[in-house]
Design a protein around this motif. Structure first.
Motif, PDB file in Angstrom:
ATOM      1  N   ASN A 128      37.087  50.956  37.814  1.00 32.42           N
ATOM      2  CA  ASN A 128      38.157  51.916  37.533  1.00 32.42           C
ATOM      3  C   ASN A 128      39.497  51.211  37.360  1.00 32.42           C
ATOM      4  O   ASN A 128      40.296  51.571  36.476  1.00 32.42           O
ATOM      5  CB  ASN A 128      38.241  52.944  38.659  1.00 32.42           C
ATOM      6  N   LYS A 129      39.729  50.194  38.178  1.00 27.91           N
ATOM      7  CA  LYS A 129      41.000  49.472  38.071  1.00 27.91           C
ATOM      8  C   LYS A 129      41.111  48.761  36.720  1.00 27.91           C
ATOM      9  O   LYS A 129      42.167  48.807  36.053  1.00 27.91           O
ATOM     10  CB  LYS A 129      41.107  48.463  39.212  1.00 27.91           C
ATOM     11  N   HIS A 130      40.046  48.099  36.304  1.00 31.67           N
ATOM     12  CA  HIS A 130      40.089  47.373  35.033  1.00 31.67           C
ATOM     13  C   HIS A 130      40.310  48.329  33.859  1.00 31.67           C
ATOM     14  O   HIS A 130      41.122  48.047  32.967  1.00 31.67           O
ATOM     15  CB  HIS A 130      38.793  46.598  34.829  1.00 31.67           C
ATOM     16  N   PHE A 131      39.617  49.409  33.853  1.00 35.08           N
ATOM     17  CA  PHE A 131      39.783  50.332  32.723  1.00 35.08           C
ATOM     18  C   PHE A 131      41.110  51.072  32.802  1.00 35.08           C
ATOM     19  O   PHE A 131      41.660  51.488  31.774  1.00 35.08           O
ATOM     20  CB  PHE A 131      38.610  51.306  32.669  1.00 35.08           C
ATOM     21  N   GLN A 132      41.636  51.245  33.985  1.00 31.64           N
ATOM     22  CA  GLN A 132      42.984  51.802  34.083  1.00 31.64           C
ATOM     23  C   GLN A 132      44.014  50.835  33.503  1.00 31.64           C
ATOM     24  O   GLN A 132      44.979  51.261  32.834  1.00 31.64           O
ATOM     25  CB  GLN A 132      43.310  52.120  35.544  1.00 31.64           C
ATOM     26  N   ASP A 133      43.818  49.522  33.773  1.00 35.59           N
ATOM     27  CA  ASP A 133      44.715  48.520  33.180  1.00 35.59           C
ATOM     28  C   ASP A 133      44.620  48.550  31.651  1.00 35.59           C
ATOM     29  O   ASP A 133      45.647  48.459  30.930  1.00 35.59           O
ATOM     30  CB  ASP A 133      44.359  47.124  33.698  1.00 35.59           C
TER      31      ASP A 133
ATOM     32  N   THR B 278      57.028  46.507  17.606  1.00 35.46           N
ATOM     33  CA  THR B 278      55.700  47.132  17.602  1.00 35.46           C
ATOM     34  C   THR B 278      54.631  46.155  17.139  1.00 35.46           C
ATOM     35  O   THR B 278      53.533  46.102  17.693  1.00 35.46           O
ATOM     36  CB  THR B 278      55.712  48.376  16.698  1.00 35.46           C
ATOM     37  N   ASN B 279      54.956  45.401  16.131  1.00 33.83           N
ATOM     38  CA  ASN B 279      53.989  44.386  15.682  1.00 33.83           C
ATOM     39  C   ASN B 279      53.709  43.365  16.780  1.00 33.83           C
ATOM     40  O   ASN B 279      52.576  42.920  16.969  1.00 33.83           O
ATOM     41  CB  ASN B 279      54.510  43.709  14.424  1.00 33.83           C
ATOM     42  N   LYS B 280      54.777  42.990  17.473  1.00 35.80           N
ATOM     43  CA  LYS B 280      54.591  42.049  18.580  1.00 35.80           C
ATOM     44  C   LYS B 280      53.727  42.664  19.673  1.00 35.80           C
ATOM     45  O   LYS B 280      52.805  42.021  20.227  1.00 35.80           O
ATOM     46  CB  LYS B 280      55.952  41.651  19.135  1.00 35.80           C
ATOM     47  N   ASP B 281      54.017  43.912  20.036  1.00 35.18           N
ATOM     48  CA  ASP B 281      53.215  44.596  21.072  1.00 35.18           C
ATOM     49  C   ASP B 281      51.757  44.721  20.639  1.00 35.18           C
ATOM     50  O   ASP B 281      50.840  44.560  21.448  1.00 35.18           O
ATOM     51  CB  ASP B 281      53.801  45.977  21.336  1.00 35.18           C
ATOM     52  N   GLN B 282      51.540  44.993  19.383  1.00 32.76           N
ATOM     53  CA  GLN B 282      50.166  45.134  18.899  1.00 32.76           C
ATOM     54  C   GLN B 282      49.432  43.810  18.933  1.00 32.76           C
ATOM     55  O   GLN B 282      48.255  43.750  19.307  1.00 32.76           O
ATOM     56  CB  GLN B 282      50.198  45.714  17.484  1.00 32.76           C
ATOM     57  N   ARG B 283      50.148  42.739  18.514  1.00 31.23           N
ATOM     58  CA  ARG B 283      49.503  41.422  18.568  1.00 31.23           C
ATOM     59  C   ARG B 283      49.175  41.041  20.016  1.00 31.23           C
ATOM     60  O   ARG B 283      48.089  40.532  20.304  1.00 31.23           O
ATOM     61  CB  ARG B 283      50.413  40.384  17.928  1.00 31.23           C
ATOM     62  N   ASP B 284      50.148  41.292  20.912  1.00 30.98           N
ATOM     63  CA  ASP B 284      49.881  40.990  22.336  1.00 30.98           C
ATOM     64  C   ASP B 284      48.714  41.821  22.878  1.00 30.98           C
ATOM     65  O   ASP B 284      47.896  41.338  23.661  1.00 30.98           O
ATOM     66  CB  ASP B 284      51.138  41.249  23.167  1.00 30.98           C
TER      67      ASP B 284
ATOM     68  N   SER C 102      45.374  40.486  21.184  1.00 32.61           N
ATOM     69  CA  SER C 102      45.094  39.059  21.332  1.00 32.61           C
ATOM     70  C   SER C 102      45.177  38.569  22.773  1.00 32.61           C
ATOM     71  O   SER C 102      44.567  37.557  23.121  1.00 32.61           O
ATOM     72  CB  SER C 102      46.074  38.238  20.468  1.00 32.61           C
ATOM     73  N   THR C 103      45.916  39.276  23.621  1.00 35.02           N
ATOM     74  CA  THR C 103      46.114  38.778  24.990  1.00 35.02           C
ATOM     75  C   THR C 103      45.737  39.809  26.047  1.00 35.02           C
ATOM     76  O   THR C 103      44.864  39.565  26.896  1.00 35.02           O
ATOM     77  CB  THR C 103      47.582  38.352  25.188  1.00 35.02           C
ATOM     78  N   LYS C 104      46.413  40.935  26.012  1.00 34.50           N
ATOM     79  CA  LYS C 104      46.250  41.908  27.095  1.00 34.50           C
ATOM     80  C   LYS C 104      44.857  42.526  27.120  1.00 34.50           C
ATOM     81  O   LYS C 104      44.188  42.546  28.158  1.00 34.50           O
ATOM     82  CB  LYS C 104      47.322  42.989  26.965  1.00 34.50           C
ATOM     83  N   LEU C 105      44.394  43.060  26.012  1.00 33.44           N
ATOM     84  CA  LEU C 105      43.065  43.682  25.983  1.00 33.44           C
ATOM     85  C   LEU C 105      41.946  42.666  26.218  1.00 33.44           C
ATOM     86  O   LEU C 105      41.022  42.945  26.986  1.00 33.44           O
ATOM     87  CB  LEU C 105      42.869  44.407  24.650  1.00 33.44           C
TER      88      LEU C 105
ATOM     89  N   LYS D  19      48.363  52.532  26.344  1.00 33.43           N
ATOM     90  CA  LYS D  19      49.435  53.521  26.390  1.00 33.43           C
ATOM     91  C   LYS D  19      50.766  52.896  25.969  1.00 33.43           C
ATOM     92  O   LYS D  19      51.566  53.516  25.232  1.00 33.43           O
ATOM     93  CB  LYS D  19      49.523  54.092  27.799  1.00 33.43           C
ATOM     94  N   LEU D  20      51.008  51.680  26.453  1.00 32.66           N
ATOM     95  CA  LEU D  20      52.238  50.989  26.055  1.00 32.66           C
ATOM     96  C   LEU D  20      52.275  50.735  24.541  1.00 32.66           C
ATOM     97  O   LEU D  20      53.318  50.901  23.878  1.00 32.66           O
ATOM     98  CB  LEU D  20      52.377  49.672  26.823  1.00 32.66           C
ATOM     99  N   LEU D  21      51.145  50.308  23.993  1.00 23.19           N
ATOM    100  CA  LEU D  21      51.080  50.062  22.552  1.00 23.19           C
ATOM    101  C   LEU D  21      51.300  51.366  21.781  1.00 23.19           C
ATOM    102  O   LEU D  21      52.041  51.394  20.767  1.00 23.19           O
ATOM    103  CB  LEU D  21      49.738  49.447  22.189  1.00 23.19           C
ATOM    104  N   ASN D  22      50.721  52.408  22.224  1.00 18.84           N
ATOM    105  CA  ASN D  22      50.889  53.703  21.545  1.00 18.84           C
ATOM    106  C   ASN D  22      52.335  54.179  21.624  1.00 18.84           C
ATOM    107  O   ASN D  22      52.865  54.782  20.667  1.00 18.84           O
ATOM    108  CB  ASN D  22      49.960  54.739  22.156  1.00 18.84           C
ATOM    109  N   ALA D  23      52.962  53.880  22.747  1.00 15.89           N
ATOM    110  CA  ALA D  23      54.378  54.262  22.865  1.00 15.89           C
ATOM    111  C   ALA D  23      55.231  53.469  21.886  1.00 15.89           C
ATOM    112  O   ALA D  23      56.178  54.017  21.253  1.00 15.89           O
ATOM    113  CB  ALA D  23      54.851  54.034  24.298  1.00 15.89           C
ATOM    114  N   SER D  24      54.886  52.187  21.740  1.00 17.67           N
ATOM    115  CA  SER D  24      55.639  51.353  20.789  1.00 17.67           C
ATOM    116  C   SER D  24      55.408  51.840  19.365  1.00 17.67           C
ATOM    117  O   SER D  24      56.356  51.917  18.550  1.00 17.67           O
ATOM    118  CB  SER D  24      55.230  49.892  20.936  1.00 17.67           C
TER     119      SER D  24
END
Length: 594
Positions: A111-116, A194-200, A203-206, A122-127
């Motif tokens: 649950n913790k991993h999928f919440q992360d 937004t492009n930066k957030d999407q790349r992150d 490529s990194t966060k997900l 959510k952050l990407l969608n906000a951007s």
């Protein structure tokens, strides 16, 4: 292979996969719990089965090799049942409980991993949403600018418009142009962010979140493998013990001995009786001649003489010869009439033995057949002798303690052991008297006398009480009983004794021992030929307890009575004393030297 790079677009599939993994662990946990329940129920059912087939304490045939083997089998099966309980306990403690705890941890971690992951999404969608807003604002500002520009050109070309109106349109156009530029710049900045957030995100966060989920799932798989091993180990730990139990059962099966069991049957049920005599032929011709002779005789003297001659020539047999008396146990089938003549005692039919009433057990086991009586008496003697040995060890230990206290009073008071020694002495005396009683029963048995044997067991077979055994009559001197004339060895033959303290010679009842010849005599100086008034007393002693006895070899005492000691205790617990013209033996522990 990494889930973060290879499965970056399979978020939903990974979510389902990890949930199915947790379900698999939970399913295995339920399986082990059910398996543990089966083991527990099996062990309980096995113990119930063993209890139902365990021999009862009153079972007299437990010494047969088959019964012993079966008892060993039940004992080892109890061990096997215990091992199955250990399996159930091990499964419960090492598998079920740990798996239940691990499932809770696994669910929390998942649950913790999928919440992360959802948070990053959510952050990407906000951007992206903010980008759309700036883009819409830029589009709106641009449209307003184009509209104001067109309006300006239209007013500027219209000659009818005043200069002020043209200037107003110009200022409006320039303001909206500035707004357009601001919205455009904001849009460009948000687009870059937004492009930066999407790349992150991709490529990194997900990938990082998916990597942790992958590690969690791999840990789950390894953990499940470990619990598979623990499941197997729970069984393997007890298999050697179960194997030993089965080996013991196999060894017990090899100890079954048919010959030994057959001999046990003989030993247990042998009565010592002999089969009945042959049936005599009924000679009707001789009986008719005898009747004719009897009818022809009218003289009373002749009739009496004739009857006497019939008795003299063998009771009316064909040959007229006197019957030869059968030796051994044959006498059990004959009894004496009041006039001294022998008569035939018929052995009851088998049905009478089956229907006879149960005889109440007696102290001397005379209600049993000869062989069984001797066996039970010997068992009783061995039990009492074992108690005597135990009390003697306790007495020796207290005596040594008293000696140690006497040498070093700092360790304790020597007199503190007197009470315990006195109690042990009284207990030993009671045990010796009881031993003497059963040894007398062993030495004097009605089955050694053919006539007594006959009347006793034939009557007993008919359901009559056996009154042929004088229960309290002492015949022979058993082990532990003082011999009244041991100071005069030349006048009596010593009794031979076996290892268990009982007489071993068959001549023990034929010897002229003083205890047998004088069983109805006391130690009175005027009547007892063995009384020796010249024997000097060693010292005087006082009776600290009252001692009552009906045995002519012993001397009854009253508490506080002073007597002369003729012979000290030689280790058998008895002391020879004299009171006036009476001599006898008393328990040593009942005396106190004055």
């Amino acid at each position: 292979m990494s889930w973060g790079t290879e499965l970056w677009d399979q978020y939903t599939r990974l979510e389902k996969h990890t949930q199915s993994g947790i379900d698999a662990v939970d399913k295995y946990t339920h399986f082990v719990r059910e398996r543990q329940k089966i083991e527990t129920e099996y062990a309980a059912a096995l113990k119930k089965l063993i209890k139902g087939y365990s021999p009862k304490k009153r079972d007299e045939e437990t010494d047969f090799t088959t019964k012993t083997c079966f008892g060993k089998l039940l004992e080892e099966m109890t061990g096997i049942a215990n091992q199955h309980e250990l399996i159930a306990d091990s499964l419960s403690q090492n598998v079920v409980k740990e798996l239940q705890s691990y499932i809770r941890e696994l669910k929390e971690e998942r649950n913790k991993h999928f919440q992360d992951a959802k948070h990053e999404e959510k952050l990407l969608n906000a951007s992206i949403k903010k980008l759309d807003q700036t883009k819409d604002a830029y589009r709106s500002a641009y449209n307003e600018y184009v509209k104001s520009k067109n309006q300006f050109h239209k007013v500027d070309q219209d000659v009818n418009q005043t200069k002020a109106q043209v200037e107003k349109c110009r200022r409006t156009m320039e303001g909206r142009n500035k707004a357009r530029e601001d919205c455009k710049n904001e849009y460009i900045l948000q687009l870059q962010q937004t492009n930066k957030d999407q790349r992150d995100y991709y490529s990194t966060k997900l990938p990082a979140v998916f990597q942790r989920i992958q590690e969690m799932d791999e840990k789950r798989i390894n953990k499940l493998g470990e619990y598979f091993k623990k499941y197997a180990q729970s069984h393997k730990d007890v298999l050697p013990l179960i194997g030993k139990c089965l080996d013991t059962i196999e060894q017990a099966g090899g100890s079954v001995d048919a010959t030994q069991d057959s001999n046990k049957v003989v030993e247990r049920h042998k009565t010592g009786l002999t089969p009945p005599d042959d049936y005599e032929m009924m000679d009707l011709e001789n009986e008719l001649q005898s009747n004719q002779v009897g009818n022809n005789q009218t003289d009373n003297a002749s009739i009496t003489s004739s009857e006497g001659s019939v008795k003299a020539n063998g009771g009316g047999t064909i040959t007229g010869r006197a019957k030869t008396k059968r030796g051994g146990f044959g006498g059990i089938f004959k009894a004496k009439d009041d006039d001294g003549s022998s008569r035939k005692i018929k052995i009851p039919h088998t049905s009478s033995f089956r229907k006879k009433e149960e005889v109440k057990p007696k102290d001397d086991f005379s209600h049993l057949p000869p062989s069984q009586q001797r066996r039970e008496l010997q068992k009783k003697i061995d039990e009492i002798q074992a108690q005597i040995d135990q009390e003697m060890k306790a007495k020796d230990a207290l005596t040594k303690m008293r000696d140690v206290y006497a040498k070093n009073t700092q360790l304790g008071d020597p007199n503190s052991t007197d009470k315990e020694l006195s109690a042990i002495g009284k207990k030993l005396d009671n045990l010796r008297l009881e031993l003497q009683k059963y040894q007398k029963f062993m030495g004097y048995s009605p089955y050694r006398n053919n006539s007594c044997q006959s009347s006793g067991f034939v009557d007993q077979a008919d359901g009559k009480p056996n009154v042929s055994t004088p229960q309290g009559t002492p015949h022979g001197t058993p082990h532990g009983t003082p011999v009244p004339d041991r100071a005069h060895p030349s006048e009596a033959s010593p009794m031979r004794e076996g290892s268990n303290g009982t007489s071993t010679g068959s001549e023990e009842h034929e010897q002229s021992s003083p205890s047998r010849l004088q069983q109805d005599q006391s130690f009175d100086g005027d009547d007892d030929p063995d009384f020796d008034e010249d024997v000097q007393a060693l010292y005087q002693a006082k009776a600290i307890y009252a001692f009552e006895t009906a045995d002519p070899n012993l001397l009854g005492l009253g508490e506080g009575e002073v007597i002369d000691v003729l012979e000290e205790d030689d280790g058998d617990g008895w002391t020879r004393v004299r009171r006036g013209n009476e001599e006898g033996y008393v328990p040593t522990s009942y005396l106190l030297k004055t």
